[in-house]
Design an enzyme around this catalytic site. Structure first.
Site, mmCIF file in Angstrom:
data_model
loop_
_atom_site.group_PDB
_atom_site.id
_atom_site.type_symbol
_atom_site.label_atom_id
_atom_site.label_comp_id
_atom_site.label_asym_id
_atom_site.label_seq_id
_atom_site.Cartn_x
_atom_site.Cartn_y
_atom_site.Cartn_z
ATOM 1 N N LYS B 76 87.981 42.326 1.094
ATOM 2 C CA LYS B 76 87.264 43.604 1.041
ATOM 3 C C LYS B 76 86.610 43.722 -0.331
ATOM 4 C CE LYS B 76 88.423 48.511 1.945
ATOM 5 N NZ LYS B 76 89.552 49.407 2.305
ATOM 6 N N SER B 207 88.786 52.178 6.224
ATOM 7 C CA SER B 207 87.603 51.777 5.471
ATOM 8 C C SER B 207 87.414 50.257 5.401
ATOM 9 C CB SER B 207 87.686 52.317 4.039
ATOM 10 O OG SER B 207 88.838 51.801 3.394
ATOM 11 N N SER B 231 93.595 52.518 6.159
ATOM 12 C CA SER B 231 92.317 51.808 6.045
ATOM 13 C C SER B 231 92.344 50.361 6.509
ATOM 14 C CB SER B 231 91.804 51.850 4.605
ATOM 15 O OG SER B 231 91.135 53.059 4.368
#
Lengths: 567, 542
Positions: B76, B207, B231
């Site tokens: 990420k 996310s 997330s």
């Protein structure tokens, strides 16, 4: 559980990335002139208010002042002596190039986390113990938020909720010749001792309209000592600071070099009428020396009294001491009262220290700092040394204080006494604090730069003690050596034939000669002008080139003159 | 090949059937092909090719570093990667090149993994859709219009995977697949969902949406997300992959750009539970650079032994049945509970009464830490700096208003309000107390003998973009995080795994939560369920 990293065992070495340096050199922080004044920089540009034109001297003479009571409380930031920072492994040396001691954490690079430096916690605990504080078994770190260009994270990590230690006391002697009639002892309570990180430094180049940031100081470990408002004036404050410096230097927890910013004193000052509530206080910052502590506070007290007596009001503000103009001036950056929005530092677990030797569960506390263990490591504190000097050696408290204040003198004293137990401690002390300091002062030399080793000074003590020389000769020997003569004191005496004349018959001859050669003085003496006796003694000294034992001279001369008076 | 698990591809590499460079090339090709899904913020092609070549040599020389050696992974974009842009999907860090590697990134590298790229996310991980990103939204692979085949494991008796895939090797995994569905936007047998339209597609969840789609689509074999309120698990659930949120303190956060320090954990996204365990074993352990990591030495997980499910006590917390939960999710939840019960597990209803307060509490704590953590973005040392030069304050203001999106700015504002001296006791302190109550709900469950809790991960299957953006970020997070964020409040481990497909042909997933540092039990149960439900694996058509 908290793991403290140990200095020296550098697991990761952070090299400052070129990125960072370039960022600061090519992105010089540009602001206009108006902006610069909003910056808090360590060197505060003086802002001279038209109303503050009086000087310290005139204020001292203000008789109405006795009508007021002043209250002083100190907040002292002491830089902990350590090789790396409080939460990072960057170095702490003073005077290195700009931004040379900056780790990623110190620059608040995203994703970096604090690591607590074990040495700093130990230094904090040691200091707390020396100041009789109660060490908290668990303390916490908090974030104190404010925006400032030299505060990269936008917050400072400090101890707000529960500090490392609380409720201590510092006892000290207020001993300022001239202003107080006699030395007295005073105590100031310590509210708390907390660990916190320092911020960086902003440099404002007003001509080029830019500001530059140096982060070498960012993250430097500090102990903040908050004292209760127990003091009455600047002299007490200066005495407290001096005693604290002695303690910290003895512990080795702070260099106390105020000129390097290693010890910073902020004073909260207010005045009020006796029996009335405390007045509005101001905070005085930017005090650069122990002397300045006294002066700045004294000035601020007088300023407040003057303002109040003129019908004005004191506003709660931060003022800076300007050493050049010798006055406190408003610091305009702190006008607004800030809400620091304190929050627990989530990246540091509670700081636990072990108060008792035996952990309840073995191994559970293997990383914890052992308070009892540190207590056993406490060195002899200055107050203990002074007591020892007066009790064991019979030295006066004033002399003991001077010896303890100057570590070099104290070391000389111990060396001299150690070398020969028979040496007179009082005589040795006098040589050190009178003769040695005088000649060094004359030559503008510091104690550290003194050319006199302890054994030389000890030899002079021996020569004096055995009456081989007198005090005047002792001074001449010191002068000789400081001028570059590499001989020992005895050799100097021998070479210049400075041996004291102690033989009574020889002194008889000298005195007889003085009386014969100065009939006028003798006549004056006999007619009651006894003051001229000293002149006659001086003549004797001159004839013998200061070698005569003056006590004997006085004795013999007195007897002879008495005979002339009463034949 | 690209739909294999880490274990399977690792076996192939060890057997010399393929070399890391070939796997890397295939993955890069796949990633390029799927560009319109907006999975990656940045493909680190050169780094990947270099690392793959180095791995080729290790396989040749027989000094393979780990099961992950030579295997493409993605991280990420909130993990610091040395000299590789790390944007957090924010304008503020658009050109930020960290001077160091996050600990977990370094561990992946040390294990020999090949870094394929940095994955899209919501700005500073604030969101649950991967729609609030300066790089634009990430689209779900499911029902995306890409043609894919669904493969299902039908047991060891059938033909070998190599034959199915037309590979000649006789070595390798005994895992066997057969074609189950042939689902694509044009041949949707279920017929319940209309084809994906331009501007209206299914969201990836967030996310860590980029990381989840990267794993689901075959671009990489595993990815790192981060998990503060769900997330990692939320997008894993929507994308049909395994998403593990480890216990707080087990994995280092050093180099993970923080959202909420007291809840953030690195998340692991893989296609199988076994793979999640493999990554956990590589990443877990104390880190001097993160004082909140536990010092106890980590014992690597071993899931090779099947657990005796009849000895496991599974709690069904009734408070997780909340308004807005779809019937399909409910059915999935009770369906798996039934399977477990039939297999002999003890399935009991439990009460975790403070669950409904969790979202409000979480939002206060989140915003306070956000306000604090975002204070460093002032344009001085790194990141965006606007041209404003009237004063320092003006520079801060203009940098921060241009650098952060509305969601970030809103949270900063709220957080600073909560932290004001006069508000602190009523908001922050109160929220800490509620957090303790929520954590106590968990300890009560464990002390009553519960081994793991079974709940939904999300309230529905993946929403459509149009539907998702009809509510603002704050509202979305409040419902999206409902089932996931209590585990962050308590710090306990949680894993989401896909169970079945919804009527729309989208993954439906469930969550298991376990006791702190008992990832072994958690993942063993997850693996049992994984085997039992046999969720189909997605394979893109070439």
């Amino acid at each position: 559980m908290i793991l403290l990293y140990s200095e020296g065992k550098s697991v990761f070495t952070f090299a400052l990335p070129a990125l960072l340096i370039r960022a600061w050199t090519c992105r010089n922080f540009s602001v206009n002139n108006n902006d610069a004044k909003h910056f808090l920089s360590r060197k505060v540009k003086s802002y001279v208010s038209p109303t503050s034109t009086y000087t310290t001297e005139t204020k001292f003479k203000n008789k109405k002042q006795s009508y007021w009571k002043s209250v002083v409380g100190l907040e002292i930031h002491a830089q902990i002596t350590s090789t790396s920072k409080l939460f990072s492994q960057a170095g702490t040396e003073f005077g290195v190039p700009v931004n040379a001691n900056v780790s990623f954490f110190d620059a608040a690079i995203p994703g970096t986390l604090p690591m607590l430096n074990r040495r700093c916690v130990e230094a904090g605990v040691l200091t707390a113990l020396a100041l009789s504080c109660r060490v908290n078994p668990v303390s916490f770190f908090d974030r104190k938020h404010y925006f400032y260009s030299d505060l990269p994270a936008g917050y400072q990590i400090t101890q707000h909720r529960v500090p490392l230690a609380q409720e201590g006391v510092l006892e000290f002697h207020v001993f300022t010749p001239g202003s107080h009639h006699k030395p007295y002892s005073k105590k100031s309570c310590i509210k708390q001792l907390q660990l916190e990180q320092d911020s960086g430094k902003s440099l404002h180049d007003e001509e080029a309209c830019r500001s530059l940031v140096d982060l070498n100081r960012a993250g430097i470990p500090l102990m903040e000592l908050v004292f209760e408002p127990d003091l009455e004036d600047g002299e007490e404050a200066a005495a407290l600071v001096k005693e604290l410096m002695l303690i910290l230097q003895r512990l080795g927890t702070c260099s106390c070099k105020m000129e390097e910013g290693a010890l910073r004193v902020d004073a909260n000052v207010s005045v009020h009428h006796e029996g009335e509530p405390l007045g509005v206080r101001t905070e005085v910052k930017n005090i650069g020396s122990v002397r300045a502590v006294g002066h700045a506070i004294q000035y601020e007290i007088h300023r407040q009294v003057k303002v109040l007596e003129a019908g004005g009001v004191i506003i709660n503000e931060t003022r800076a001491w300007d050493a050049d103009s010798k006055q406190t001036v408003p610091m305009r950056d702190k006008e607004e009262k800030q809400d620091y929005r304190y929050m627990p530092e989530p990246n540091l677990p509670p700081l636990r220290v072990l108060l008792n030797d035996q952990p309840a569960v073995p191994n559970t506390y293997r990383d914890h700092i052992n308070v009892q263990c540190l207590r056993r490591k406490l060195p002899e504190l200055p107050s203990e040394t002074r007591a020892k000097l007066t009790n064991k050696y019979g030295i006066s408290p004033e002399s003991a204080a001077i010896l303890v204040n100057e570590n070099v003198l104290l070391q000389h004293f111990y060396d001299i006494m150690e070398e020969k137990k028979s040496r007179d401690p009082k005589l040795s002390t006098n040589i050190l604090i009178m003769e040695l300091l005088t000649i060094l002062n004359k030559k503008k030399l510091s104690l550290e730069a003194s050319p006199f080793p302890s054994h030389t000074l000890g030899e002079i003590v021996d020569l004096l003690q055995s009456e081989k020389i007198n005090l005047v000769t002792a001074r001449k020997i010191l002068q000789e050596i400081i001028s570059g003569n590499s001989m020992s004191p005895s050799e100097v005496v021998e070479k210049y034939e400075w041996t004291q004349i102690t033989n009574p018959s020889e002194i008889e001859k000298v005195c007889t000669a003085v009386i014969e050669q100065n009939p006028k003085l003798v006549e004056q003496f006999c007619s009651g002008k006894t003051k001229v006796f000293n002149s006659l003694v001086g003549k004797a000294a001159k004839i013998t080139e200061n070698r005569a034992n003056m006590a004997t001279v006085v004795q013999v001369l007195t007897a002879k003159l008495r005979k002339i008076q009463n034949p | 090949m690209l739909s294999l698990s880490v274990r399977q591809i690792s076996r192939k590499l060890q057997d010399g059937v393929i070399v890391p460079s070939d796997v890397c090339t295939a993955c890069l090709y796949q990633a390029e092909k799927l560009k319109k899904l907006n999975i990656f913020v940045r493909l680190t092609k050169e780094v990947a090719e270099h690392q793959a070549k180095e791995s080729d040599v290790r396989y040749t020389n027989g000094n393979v570093r780990s099961l992950l050696d030579g295997i493409p992974v993605a991280v990420k974009d909130n993990y610091c990667t040395r000299n590789i842009e790390t944007t957090c999907s924010s304008r503020m860090l658009e050109s930020f090149k960290p001077p160091y590697n996050a600990t977990v990134v370094q561990k992946l590298q040390d294990a020999g993994a090949v870094l394929l790229g940095k994955c899209n996310m919501d700005e500073f991980a604030m969101g649950s859709g991967t729609v609030d990103s300066i790089h634009g939204p990430t689209k779900n692979i499911w029902q995306s219009g890409e043609k894919y085949t669904l493969l299902r494991n039908v047991g060891e008796r059938a033909t070998s995977v190599e034959q199915v895939q037309g590979c000649n090797s006789t070595h390798g995994s005994k895992m066997v697949y057969q074609e189950l569905h042939h689902l694509s936007s044009h041949s949707n047998k279920e017929g319940s969902s209309s084809p994906s339209e331009e501007g209206d597609w299914f969201i990836a969840g967030g996310s860590s949406g980029g990381s989840a789609v990267a794993v689901a689509s075959g671009a990489v074999f595993a990815a790192l997300g981060s998990d503060t309120g769900g997330s990692t698990r939320n997008p894993a659930a929507y994308c049909g992959v395994v998403g593990l949120k480890p216990s707080y303190g087990l994995l280092s956060r050093h180099g993970l750009i923080p959202l909420v320090n007291s809840m953030d954990v690195p998340g692991i996204l893989t296609r199988t539970v076994d793979d999640a365990a493999t990554l956990l074993n590589i990443l877990a352990g104390h880190d001097l650079l993160d004082s909140t990591t536990v010092q106890d030495s980590f014992i690597p997980l071993d899931l090779s032994q099947d657990i005796d499910i009849s000895r496991i006590r599974i709690g069904i917390p009734k408070e997780y049945n909340c308004p807005g939960m779809s019937d399909e999710v409910m059915e999935t939840w009770s369906g798996v509970a039934d399977i477990l019960e039939r297999a002999g597990a003890e399935v009991v209803q439990v009460s975790m009464p403070h669950t409904p307060s969790s979202i409000a509490c979480y939002s206060v704590l989140n915003q306070c830490e956000v306000a604090s953590n975002m204070a460093r973005y002032d344009g001085i040392e790194f990141g965006l700096r606007t041209a404003e030069n009237r004063s320092t304050e003006e520079l801060y203001a203009s940098t921060r208003s241009q650098g952060f999106n509305e969601t970030v700015r809103g949270r900063i504002l709220a957080g600073n309000y909560f932290l004001l001296q006069r508000n602190y006791p009523h908001y922050f302190l109160q929220a800490l107390k509620v957090r303790r109550l929520i954590a106590q709900d968990f300890t009560h469950a464990w002390s009553s003998g519960i081994d793991v809790l079974l709940t939904p991960t999300t309230l529905t299957d993946a929403p459509r973009y149009s539907q998702f953006i009809s509510r603002d970020n704050r509202e979305q997070c409040a419902s999206q995080d409902y089932c996931t964020q209590p585990a962050n409040m308590a710090g306990c481990p949680a894993v989401t795994l896909p169970i079945k497909l919804s009527k729309q042909g989208l993954p439906l997933s469930l969550q298991l939560m376990g006791q702190s540092y008992r990832e072994d039990v958690l993942l063993a149960v997850a693996k049992w369920i994984e085997t039992a439900v046999d969720f189909p694996r997605l394979q893109l058509e070439t």
